[in-house]
Structures are given as C-alpha cells and as structure tokens.
Design a protein around this motif. Sequence first.
Motif, short mmCIF file in Angstrom:
data_model
loop_
_atom_site.label_atom_id
_atom_site.label_comp_id
_atom_site.label_asym_id
_atom_site.label_seq_id
_atom_site.Cartn_x
_atom_site.Cartn_y
_atom_site.Cartn_z
N ARG A 27 12.41 -16.90 -5.45
CA ARG A 27 11.65 -15.66 -5.38
C ARG A 27 12.08 -14.77 -6.55
NH1 ARG A 27 9.11 -18.56 -2.10
NH2 ARG A 27 9.18 -18.20 0.12
N PHE A 28 11.63 -15.14 -7.74
CA PHE A 28 12.01 -14.43 -8.95
C PHE A 28 11.60 -12.97 -8.85
CE2 PHE A 28 11.49 -18.76 -10.64
CZ PHE A 28 12.76 -18.92 -11.17
N GLY A 29 12.55 -12.09 -9.09
CA GLY A 29 12.23 -10.68 -9.21
C GLY A 29 12.15 -9.92 -7.91
N LEU A 30 12.23 -10.57 -6.75
CA LEU A 30 12.19 -9.83 -5.50
C LEU A 30 13.57 -9.29 -5.18
CD1 LEU A 30 9.98 -11.70 -2.90
CD2 LEU A 30 9.48 -9.62 -4.14
N THR A 31 13.62 -8.04 -4.80
CA THR A 31 14.90 -7.45 -4.39
C THR A 31 15.13 -7.80 -2.92
OG1 THR A 31 13.89 -5.39 -3.64
CG2 THR A 31 14.53 -5.51 -5.98
N ALA A 32 16.30 -7.46 -2.43
CA ALA A 32 16.61 -7.71 -1.03
C ALA A 32 15.69 -6.92 -0.11
CB ALA A 32 18.06 -7.35 -0.75
N ASN A 33 15.16 -5.82 -0.57
CA ASN A 33 14.26 -4.98 0.23
C ASN A 33 12.82 -5.49 0.22
OD1 ASN A 33 16.57 -3.62 -0.46
ND2 ASN A 33 15.61 -1.63 -0.52
N GLY A 34 12.51 -6.46 -0.65
CA GLY A 34 11.17 -7.01 -0.70
C GLY A 34 10.27 -6.38 -1.76
N TYR A 103 4.89 -5.59 -6.43
CA TYR A 103 4.78 -5.99 -5.04
C TYR A 103 5.68 -5.08 -4.22
CZ TYR A 103 5.44 -8.64 -0.75
OH TYR A 103 5.52 -9.02 0.57
N GLU A 104 5.09 -4.40 -3.26
CA GLU A 104 5.83 -3.50 -2.37
C GLU A 104 5.80 -4.11 -0.98
OE1 GLU A 104 3.91 0.28 -2.78
OE2 GLU A 104 4.07 0.22 -4.96
N GLY A 105 6.79 -4.96 -0.69
CA GLY A 105 6.85 -5.67 0.59
C GLY A 105 6.79 -4.78 1.81
N PRO A 106 7.63 -3.72 1.88
CA PRO A 106 7.59 -2.86 3.07
C PRO A 106 6.23 -2.18 3.28
CG PRO A 106 9.62 -2.49 1.86
CD PRO A 106 8.75 -3.38 1.00
N ALA A 107 5.52 -1.91 2.21
CA ALA A 107 4.20 -1.29 2.34
C ALA A 107 3.08 -2.32 2.42
CB ALA A 107 3.95 -0.36 1.15
N SER A 108 3.42 -3.60 2.25
CA SER A 108 2.45 -4.70 2.29
C SER A 108 1.31 -4.48 1.31
CB SER A 108 1.90 -4.90 3.70
OG SER A 108 2.92 -5.27 4.57
N ARG A 109 1.67 -4.26 0.04
CA ARG A 109 0.60 -4.08 -0.96
C ARG A 109 1.08 -4.49 -2.35
NH1 ARG A 109 0.84 2.14 -0.39
NH2 ARG A 109 2.65 2.59 -1.65
N PHE A 110 0.09 -4.78 -3.18
CA PHE A 110 0.30 -5.01 -4.60
C PHE A 110 -0.33 -3.84 -5.35
CE2 PHE A 110 0.18 -9.34 -2.96
CZ PHE A 110 1.28 -9.90 -3.57
N ARG A 111 0.32 -3.41 -6.41
CA ARG A 111 -0.29 -2.44 -7.32
C ARG A 111 -0.46 -3.15 -8.64
NH1 ARG A 111 -1.33 3.12 -8.24
NH2 ARG A 111 -1.13 3.66 -10.42
N ILE A 112 -1.69 -3.20 -9.12
CA ILE A 112 -2.03 -3.88 -10.36
C ILE A 112 -2.42 -2.82 -11.38
CG2 ILE A 112 -3.62 -5.53 -11.42
CD1 ILE A 112 -3.88 -6.08 -8.04
N GLU A 113 -1.82 -2.89 -12.57
CA GLU A 113 -2.17 -1.98 -13.65
C GLU A 113 -2.48 -2.81 -14.90
OE1 GLU A 113 1.15 0.62 -14.27
OE2 GLU A 113 0.85 1.66 -12.37
#
Length: 183
Positions: A27-34, A103-113
């Motif tokens: 899981r490249f780049g994912l922090t422990a918080n997701g 990727y914001e795991g706790p918020a269950s969303r992706f933000r694309i720019e």
Amino acid sequence: MVGMTGKKTPAETRADRQEEAPPLPRRFGLTANGYGSLSRQFPSTPRGARLARRTVVRQLGYWGFGPMTDASCSVALVVAELAANAVCHGRLRGRNFHVRVDYEGPASRFRIEVSDAVLGRTPEHPALPPEDQESGRGLFLVECLATKWGWESRNPIGKIVWAEVAAVRPRGECEDARPTRSA
C-alpha cells in the motif's frame, strides 16, 4: 507424491501452487490513518493523458482499489476527462499538466486535481451537447460521478480543476487477508 519417473503428480503440483500465495500488493503512500497521495506531472499530449489515467489506476490498486472496482473506474474516468480537457483546452507549449489524487480513508473519498497553464479557458456549467456532436460530454460525466467539483486559479499561472469522488471499499476485501485460490 513423486512417481517412478521422478516427476511430481498433478495433485502435488496443485498443492505447491496453493502454498505459494502471491504477496499482497504494498500500500504505497498510505499512512497508518488511511491517507494517501499521488502527485505527478505529465506531458500535455494525448499520450500524457492516457499515462495519467493508467498511473492513477495503478496507484489505486496499491491502495486496495482494484482496477475493476467502482471507485477505481469512477476515479479513472474523472482523471481521463480532466486530463483530456487539460491537454485540449489548457495546453501551452513547453508546459506540462499536473495530476494530484488524494485518498482520505476516514472520509471515504478521493480528491482529484488536474492543473494546467491556461487560466483564460475556465470550465463552464456542464450541459449535454446536441446528440450529433461527438464531444463536449466530459464535464457532464465528471458532474455525474463526483460528489462535488469545481475550479480555482493557480498561482502563479493557470487553473486547477478538482473533483471529489466517493471511495467505497470493495466488499469482502480485508486489508490483511490473502486471496484464496480454489483447487
């Protein structure tokens, strides 16, 4: 069981394959918080837009969203449309476009720019073009897939077009579970 010829039997070969389960993708780049982030520049060409989409799909796979999941397909389509717009409408000679996916795991969303170097051509409210027109549906698709989207000017030049997409984890997937194989 090894036969008279010294070769393994088919049942033994199958058992060996079952024991050698492939490692889980990192899981490249994912922090422990997701949380995770991908940020990269691409050439302002159709090939660059394709590469942007493929790069994002690969990264989503590392984050646990396989290429055929709803979230991955939605993000891939949004990236493809925004990158195509950056190449077609925001292209300046010698300037790349930039893609960022958070990727914001706790918020269950992706933000694309997706940012480009032209501020003069800003996105308008999407409307479906006439049926006989071949293009012009990209932002309409983005609006359908995204929970929110918009644009803002970028300092020092250009603009950023952004979209937020829901990130529902595929059912039955567990972070620590290994895929099982049937015999």
